[in-house]
Design an enzyme around this catalytic site. Structure first.
Site, PDB file in Angstrom:
ATOM      1  N   TYR A 171     -10.542  31.523   0.748  1.00 50.50           N
ATOM      2  CA  TYR A 171      -9.640  32.310   1.593  1.00 50.50           C
ATOM      3  C   TYR A 171      -9.373  31.568   2.909  1.00 50.50           C
ATOM      4  O   TYR A 171      -8.230  31.380   3.330  1.00 50.50           O
ATOM      5  CB  TYR A 171     -10.240  33.703   1.875  1.00 50.50           C
ATOM      6  CG  TYR A 171      -9.589  34.387   3.041  1.00 50.50           C
ATOM      7  CD1 TYR A 171      -8.319  34.930   2.908  1.00 50.50           C
ATOM      8  CD2 TYR A 171     -10.209  34.459   4.287  1.00 50.50           C
ATOM      9  CE1 TYR A 171      -7.688  35.529   3.989  1.00 50.50           C
ATOM     10  CE2 TYR A 171      -9.595  35.052   5.367  1.00 50.50           C
ATOM     11  CZ  TYR A 171      -8.334  35.590   5.221  1.00 50.50           C
ATOM     12  OH  TYR A 171      -7.722  36.163   6.293  1.00 50.50           O
TER      13      TYR A 171
ATOM     14  N   SER B  46      -6.479  33.414  11.125  1.00 48.73           N
ATOM     15  CA  SER B  46      -7.741  34.128  11.258  1.00 48.73           C
ATOM     16  C   SER B  46      -8.753  33.242  11.969  1.00 48.73           C
ATOM     17  O   SER B  46      -8.751  32.014  11.809  1.00 48.73           O
ATOM     18  CB  SER B  46      -8.250  34.446   9.852  1.00 48.73           C
ATOM     19  OG  SER B  46      -9.600  34.820   9.896  1.00 48.73           O
TER      20      SER B  46
ATOM     21  N   LYS C 188      -5.848  29.716   4.749  1.00 57.05           N
ATOM     22  CA  LYS C 188      -5.328  29.914   6.121  1.00 57.05           C
ATOM     23  C   LYS C 188      -5.211  28.563   6.824  1.00 57.05           C
ATOM     24  O   LYS C 188      -4.221  28.296   7.514  1.00 57.05           O
ATOM     25  CB  LYS C 188      -6.244  30.847   6.914  1.00 57.05           C
ATOM     26  CG  LYS C 188      -6.214  32.295   6.438  1.00 57.05           C
ATOM     27  CD  LYS C 188      -4.878  32.970   6.765  1.00 57.05           C
ATOM     28  CE  LYS C 188      -4.772  34.372   6.212  1.00 57.05           C
ATOM     29  NZ  LYS C 188      -3.431  34.960   6.333  1.00 57.05           N
TER      30      LYS C 188
HETATM   31  C1  WQD Z   1     -18.920  42.098  10.561  1.00 54.96           C
HETATM   32  C2  WQD Z   1     -20.413  42.184  10.801  1.00 54.96           C
HETATM   33  C3  WQD Z   1     -21.730  41.520   8.913  1.00 54.96           C
HETATM   34  C4  WQD Z   1     -20.503  44.845   6.329  1.00 54.96           C
HETATM   35  C5  WQD Z   1     -14.855  38.882   7.511  1.00 54.96           C
HETATM   36  C6  WQD Z   1     -14.306  37.625   6.877  1.00 54.96           C
HETATM   37  C7  WQD Z   1     -13.199  37.088   7.678  1.00 54.96           C
HETATM   38  C8  WQD Z   1     -12.248  38.188   7.949  1.00 54.96           C
HETATM   39  C9  WQD Z   1     -12.754  39.434   8.479  1.00 54.96           C
HETATM   40  C10 WQD Z   1     -10.012  37.711   7.796  1.00 54.96           C
HETATM   41  C11 WQD Z   1     -21.200  40.995  10.234  1.00 54.96           C
HETATM   42  C12 WQD Z   1     -21.959  42.977   9.220  1.00 54.96           C
HETATM   43  C13 WQD Z   1     -20.648  43.980   7.395  1.00 54.96           C
HETATM   44  C14 WQD Z   1     -21.619  45.648   5.923  1.00 54.96           C
HETATM   45  C15 WQD Z   1     -22.913  44.653   7.686  1.00 54.96           C
HETATM   46  N1  WQD Z   1     -11.029  38.299   7.696  1.00 54.96           N
HETATM   47  N2  WQD Z   1     -21.837  43.880   8.060  1.00 54.96           N
HETATM   48  N3  WQD Z   1     -22.782  45.515   6.637  1.00 54.96           N
HETATM   49  O1  WQD Z   1     -17.830  38.825   8.519  1.00 54.96           O
HETATM   50  O2  WQD Z   1     -16.742  38.835  10.774  1.00 54.96           O
HETATM   51  O3  WQD Z   1     -15.363  38.587   8.785  1.00 54.96           O
HETATM   52  O4  WQD Z   1     -13.813  39.819   7.639  1.00 54.96           O
HETATM   53  O5  WQD Z   1      -9.484  36.854   8.184  1.00 54.96           O
HETATM   54  O6  WQD Z   1     -12.633  36.036   7.010  1.00 54.96           O
HETATM   55  O7  WQD Z   1     -15.320  36.658   6.764  1.00 54.96           O
HETATM   56  O8  WQD Z   1     -16.386  40.805   9.282  1.00 54.96           O
HETATM   57  O9  WQD Z   1     -16.528  43.221   8.935  1.00 54.96           O
HETATM   58  O10 WQD Z   1     -17.317  41.704   7.097  1.00 54.96           O
HETATM   59  O11 WQD Z   1     -18.656  41.887   9.183  1.00 54.96           O
HETATM   60  O12 WQD Z   1     -23.997  44.574   8.275  1.00 54.96           O
HETATM   61  O13 WQD Z   1     -21.551  46.421   4.950  1.00 54.96           O
HETATM   62  O14 WQD Z   1     -20.926  43.321  10.121  1.00 54.96           O
HETATM   63  O15 WQD Z   1     -22.910  40.906   8.483  1.00 54.96           O
HETATM   64  O16 WQD Z   1     -22.256  40.732  11.122  1.00 54.96           O
HETATM   65  P1  WQD Z   1     -16.686  39.211   9.355  1.00 54.96           P
HETATM   66  P2  WQD Z   1     -17.185  41.957   8.551  1.00 54.96           P
END
Ligand code: WQD
Length: 336
Positions: free
Chosen positions: A148, A124, A152
């Site tokens: 997590y 990841s 990885k």
């Molecule tokens: C994306 C954007 C949030 C939800 C995470 C993990 C990472 C991973 C994938 C695996 C950000 C914003 C999100 C919400 C929002 N997985 N957001 N409201 O943070 O890039 O990664 O998931 O390996 O380890 O950290 O993805 O989809 O959670 O967020 O505003 O309800 O959407 O702040 O900017 P992220 P995400």
């Protein structure tokens, strides 16, 4: 060639099984179904018009993995199995280290015993920690910010040590950015457990009326509209990346490669694209930043193109259209 796909009944696993079947590979899925769905595999087989084998088991059960590798004469492994909810990893780190780290070591032991030394590993972009430069190249320093992410990173280190000790291994470490979307048929897709923590499944549930509004975490980032930017890629592109990786692994090697588009979109851009694709209103509520979030994160995708001949070409509108197609046909996921 027959491929053992651990975690093949999960979101990315199921799309990859379909791509493998479509490309003529034989597949045996090895899954404990803690977060995967038998129904997803039924649908994969229907879409492919071909069957796959299913073994219900845990990767920590080395004997069962050995038996499966031998009986099916597997030529390689794609390893998705593992726990992935960042929040759970903070409250329950031991289960993450057990499942992800110990589970992978047990899988590698079994592979070695069975003389199967070809592996594609689901890593990841989280292993880069807070980006020091953008776009993120594979030589960016590695640093995990939560348990997590540490699992990885630890697994990546184990794989690098293993290859250094025995260069007859072929190991591809794929660092995913933000996978979203679903197969264009709407038959398979992401079926999150409980309240989604990731953006796209949350937006999809708001669009379908299951939730009232999206909480947007932070509106004062130094980005186009103040909301966080990520490199979203279509899960079918991602699945195809695994096939491209398998082909490169026909000769002994170890590589780390980003799988992303090289572009990024803000939260509000994703909301707009999803509203267009679904024809639904997506109310948003602005909130404080979420702890641990970076302002911006996107891949340098050039190594994937050079090394694998692969690039993610499906755009944001396609990602949203396909995600919505899956969501609207399966409002309760696979359970219904
Ligand atoms: C994306 C954007 C949030 C939800 C995470 C993990 C990472 C991973 C994938 C695996 C950000 C914003 C999100 C919400 C929002 N997985 N957001 N409201 O943070 O890039 O990664 O998931 O390996 O380890 O950290 O993805 O989809 O959670 O967020 O505003 O309800 O959407 O702040 O900017 P992220 P995400």
């Amino acid at each position: 060639m027959k491929i053992l796909v651990t975690g093949g009944a999960g979101y990315i696993g199921a799309h990859t099984c379909l791509a493998l079947l479509e490309q003529g590979y034989e597949v045996v899925v090895y899954d404990n179904f803690s977060n995967g769905h038998v129904e997803a595999l039924r649908r994969v087989q229907r879409l492919a018009g071909r069957t796959l084998d299913i073994v219900r088991g845990d990767i920590q059960d080395g004997n069962l993995v050995r038996k499966t590798l031998q009986e099916h004469r597997c030529g390689g492994v794609i390893h998705f199995a593992g726990l992935k909810a960042v929040g759970d990893s903070v409250s329950n780190p031991l289960s993450f280290y057990n499942n992800n780290v110990f589970g992978t070591i047990s899988l590698l032991d079994a592979m070695e015993d069975c003389n199967v030394r070809r592996l594609v590993f689901s890593s990841s972009a989280t292993v880069y920690g807070d980006p020091r430069w953008l776009p993120i190249t594979e030589n960016h320093p590695l640093r995990a910010l939560n348990p997590y992410g540490r699992t990885k990173l630890m697994i990546e280190d184990v794989l690098r040590d293993l290859y250094a000790s025995d260069p007859s291994w072929s190991i591809g470490i794929l660092r995913y950015f933000n996978p979203v979307g679903a197969h264009s048929s709407g038959e398979i897709g992401e079926d999150p457990k409980g309240v989604p923590t990731n953006l796209m499944p949350y937006i999809a549930q708001v669009a379908s009326g299951l939730r009232s509004s999206l909480k947007v975490f932070g509106d004062d980032y130094p980005t186009l509209d103040g909301t966080g930017e990520r490199d979203y890629l279509h899960v079918v592109d991602l699945a195809e990346g695994h096939i491209a990786a398998l082909k490169v692994l026909e000769a002994p090697t170890l590589f780390e490669v980003n799988l992303g588009t090289g572009n990024c979109s803000t939260v509000l851009e994703m909301v707009d694209a999803f509203a267009r694709a679904s024809g639904r209103d997506i109310p948003v509520e602005h909130q404080n930043r979420r702890a641990g979030d970076a302002a911006s994160c996107f891949a340098d995708a050039s190594k994937a193109l050079e090394l694998l001949g692969w690039r993610a070409w499906r755009d944001i509108d396609t990602m949203c259209r396909d995600h919505w197609n899956w969501q609207s046909r399966n409002p309760e996921g696979y359970q219904a």
